[in-house]
Write an enzyme that holds these catalytic residues in place. Structure first.
Site, PDB file in Angstrom:
ATOM      1  N   ARG A   1       7.832  54.446  95.466  1.00  0.00           N
ATOM      2  CA  ARG A   1       6.666  54.470  96.379  1.00  0.00           C
ATOM      3  C   ARG A   1       6.240  53.042  96.727  1.00  0.00           C
ATOM      4  NH1 ARG A   1       3.102  58.151  92.767  1.00  0.00           N
ATOM      5  NH2 ARG A   1       1.414  57.957  94.268  1.00  0.00           N
TER       6      ARG A   1
ATOM      7  N   ARG B   1       0.429  65.447  88.948  1.00  0.00           N
ATOM      8  CA  ARG B   1       1.234  65.022  90.105  1.00  0.00           C
ATOM      9  C   ARG B   1       2.588  64.522  89.632  1.00  0.00           C
ATOM     10  NH1 ARG B   1      -2.013  61.291  94.327  1.00  0.00           N
ATOM     11  NH2 ARG B   1       0.155  60.842  94.861  1.00  0.00           N
TER      12      ARG B   1
ATOM     13  N   LYS C   1      -7.864  53.909  96.308  1.00  0.00           N
ATOM     14  CA  LYS C   1      -8.345  54.298  97.641  1.00  0.00           C
ATOM     15  C   LYS C   1      -9.133  55.607  97.588  1.00  0.00           C
ATOM     16  CE  LYS C   1      -4.226  54.384  99.609  1.00  0.00           C
ATOM     17  NZ  LYS C   1      -3.294  54.038  98.513  1.00  0.00           N
TER      18      LYS C   1
ATOM     19  N   ARG D   1       0.671  54.616 107.397  1.00  0.00           N
ATOM     20  CA  ARG D   1       1.582  54.025 106.423  1.00  0.00           C
ATOM     21  C   ARG D   1       2.809  53.416 107.091  1.00  0.00           C
ATOM     22  NH1 ARG D   1      -0.113  57.679 101.819  1.00  0.00           N
ATOM     23  NH2 ARG D   1       0.796  56.874  99.913  1.00  0.00           N
TER      24      ARG D   1
ATOM     25  N   ARG E   1      -2.862  58.386  85.201  1.00  0.00           N
ATOM     26  CA  ARG E   1      -3.369  59.461  86.066  1.00  0.00           C
ATOM     27  C   ARG E   1      -2.443  60.676  86.014  1.00  0.00           C
ATOM     28  NH1 ARG E   1      -4.249  58.199  92.433  1.00  0.00           N
ATOM     29  NH2 ARG E   1      -2.028  58.604  92.595  1.00  0.00           N
TER      30      ARG E   1
HETATM   31  P1  AMP Z   1      -0.925  59.565  98.334  1.00  0.00           P
HETATM   32  O1  AMP Z   1      -1.755  60.638  97.733  1.00  0.00           O
HETATM   33  O2  AMP Z   1      -1.628  58.869  99.470  1.00  0.00           O
HETATM   34  O3  AMP Z   1      -0.372  58.605  97.345  1.00  0.00           O
HETATM   35  O4  AMP Z   1       0.329  60.304  99.016  1.00  0.00           O
HETATM   36  C1  AMP Z   1       1.273  61.019  98.250  1.00  0.00           C
HETATM   37  C2  AMP Z   1       2.549  61.211  99.037  1.00  0.00           C
HETATM   38  O5  AMP Z   1       2.275  61.952 100.231  1.00  0.00           O
HETATM   39  C3  AMP Z   1       3.227  59.955  99.505  1.00  0.00           C
HETATM   40  O6  AMP Z   1       4.044  59.353  98.509  1.00  0.00           O
HETATM   41  C4  AMP Z   1       4.034  60.464 100.688  1.00  0.00           C
HETATM   42  O7  AMP Z   1       5.185  61.149 100.247  1.00  0.00           O
HETATM   43  C5  AMP Z   1       3.091  61.477 101.297  1.00  0.00           C
HETATM   44  N1  AMP Z   1       2.219  60.840 102.309  1.00  0.00           N
HETATM   45  C6  AMP Z   1       0.865  60.692 102.257  1.00  0.00           C
HETATM   46  N2  AMP Z   1       0.406  60.052 103.342  1.00  0.00           N
HETATM   47  C7  AMP Z   1       1.493  59.790 104.110  1.00  0.00           C
HETATM   48  C8  AMP Z   1       1.687  59.117 105.356  1.00  0.00           C
HETATM   49  N3  AMP Z   1       0.654  58.592 106.033  1.00  0.00           N
HETATM   50  N4  AMP Z   1       2.943  59.049 105.849  1.00  0.00           N
HETATM   51  C9  AMP Z   1       3.980  59.581 105.183  1.00  0.00           C
HETATM   52  N5  AMP Z   1       3.888  60.184 103.996  1.00  0.00           N
HETATM   53  C10 AMP Z   1       2.653  60.291 103.460  1.00  0.00           C
END
Ligand code: AMP
Length: 368
Positions: A324, A312, A192, A267, A306
């Site tokens: 996740r 991360r 994404k 989400r 990654r």
């Molecule tokens: P991402 O970079 O999108 O994979 O997000 C990393 C982490 O941030 C996720 O595993 C969640 O812990 C948190 N996070 C990101 N976006 C959201 C969301 N829309 N709702 C809740 N937690 C989020």
């Protein structure tokens, strides 16, 4: 319709409407101050035209001065307000009435109040020609309001879009009918973020990744960052209330965007509904939700790879990655039905080289 730089604006408020709002304000202020000599302080640059017309409507003893602040740099609000022209001297014992062109989030206002906080004025009041009550943070009382307006990007009558439009006699509103707002959907590792990077350039959109915003806050040690970290480190979702408010804030910071790519948001069902309601209040909508599809085993491999370079923590441990995915399956996957019901759901194969996948996404966007 008029065009300023790359954007089209439609007529919103006529000169008569603006002048009658100013007249009403002048009467209200006169009722409170006509027996004194208040000092009106206009906030440059936006308020110059308003202050001139206001003073013509306010025919009682008064003084006038200006301060100059700037909170916008280029297209986005930086959130940092700079003082470019400071408060007038000799304020002691005076009744100061601020004249702002527009109050929106309240960031500039905070700086203004701060500027005057060390002076020993007799009274400090705030007047604004336009007031976006929907997004104002409510920190300080607004004493005099010309017109309450919805949260649309406006130009004219002193207000600009990248310095153009200040000389217009009427107020115009950004035409949002050709705005594109996309939700990029897919499991962690589906690509994404990478694809959003290409699409934002191609379609001139603002990319909002809630994951990136959280990581930015963690890096800067903010309160939001500390809160989010405890969830992110385990691979859990951050609570809806926090995430939704943060997302709204990011959208508000870009009032003149030609459209948004939402990456990693919504989400949950509550987030999807909140997004729809929020966009509707701004005369906007989600045009399409596009899912990048890929199998779990491939995604785990990608994420672990990654994790080696990104640092991360949630990418470095297979059990956190699987958690996740569980969060995704339980809370995010049901949104497919939500968007299908609205006829907005599109699915794209997320396996292949990057350009190929961008091509597949573009095909969907071009067909909207
Ligand atoms: P991402 O970079 O999108 O994979 O997000 C990393 C982490 O941030 C996720 O595993 C969640 O812990 C948190 N996070 C990101 N976006 C959201 C969301 N829309 N709702 C809740 N937690 C989020």
């Amino acid at each position: 319709m008029i065009k300023l730089h790359d954007k089209v604006f439609k007529p919103y408020l006529k000169e008569e409407q603006i002048l009658s709002a100013i007249d009403k304000m002048a009467k209200e202020i006169a009722a409170d101050y006509k027996d004194e000599t208040p000092l009106f302080v206009g906030v440059l640059n936006g308020a110059f035209m308003f202050v001139a017309d206001f003073l013509k409507a306010y025919q009682h003893p008064c003084e006038v001065s200006f301060v100059r602040l700037s909170s916008y740099q280029g297209l986005t609000s930086t959130g940092i307000v700079e003082t470019l022209l400071d408060v007038p001297e000799e304020l002691e014992g005076k009744s100061v009435i601020i004249l702002e062109d527009v109050v929106d989030t309240g960031r500039t206002l905070k700086e203004l109040v701060h500027l005057f906080s060390n002076t020993n004025v007799k009274e400090f009041k705030i007047g604004t020609l336009f007031y976006k009550s929907d997004i104002y943070n409510g920190e300080y009382a607004i004493d005099y309001v010309g017109l309450e307006i919805p949260d649309h990007f406006i130009v004219g009558y002193g207000l600009d879009y990248n310095e153009l439009g200040r000389n217009l006699r009427e107020v115009y509103q950004l035409n949002q009918t050709d705005m594109i707002n996309l939700v990029l959907f897919g499991k962690p590792g589906a690509g994404k973020g990478t694809q959003a990077g290409f699409l934002k350039e191609k379609y001139n959109l603002k990319h909002i990744s809630t994951g990136d915003v959280f990581r930015y806050n963690i890096k800067n040690g903010t309160e939001l960052g500390t809160l989010a970290k405890s969830y992110i480190d385990k691979g859990d979702l951050v609570p809806d209330a926090v995430t939704i408010d943060m997302l709204k804030d990011e959208v508000e910071k870009n009032p003149d965007a030609a459209g948004f790519i939402f990456d990693g948001f919504p989400r949950t069902a509550a987030q999807a509904e909140a997004l729809d309601n929020f966009l509707e209040s701004k005369d906007m909508k989600v045009n399409a939700t596009i899912a990048l599809e890929a199998e779990d085993d491939i995604l785990v491999e990608r994420l672990l790879e990654r994790g080696k370079s990104s640092g991360r923590s949630d990418d470095q441990d297979e059990s956190k990655i699987r958690n996740r995915f569980d969060e995704y399956n339980e809370k995010t996957a049901p949104l497919k039905a939500y968007y299908e019901k609205q006829g907005k759901f599109h699915s794209v194969n997320g396996i292949g080289n990057i350009e190929e996948i961008t091509g597949r996404l573009s095909k969907v966007i071009d067909s909207l």
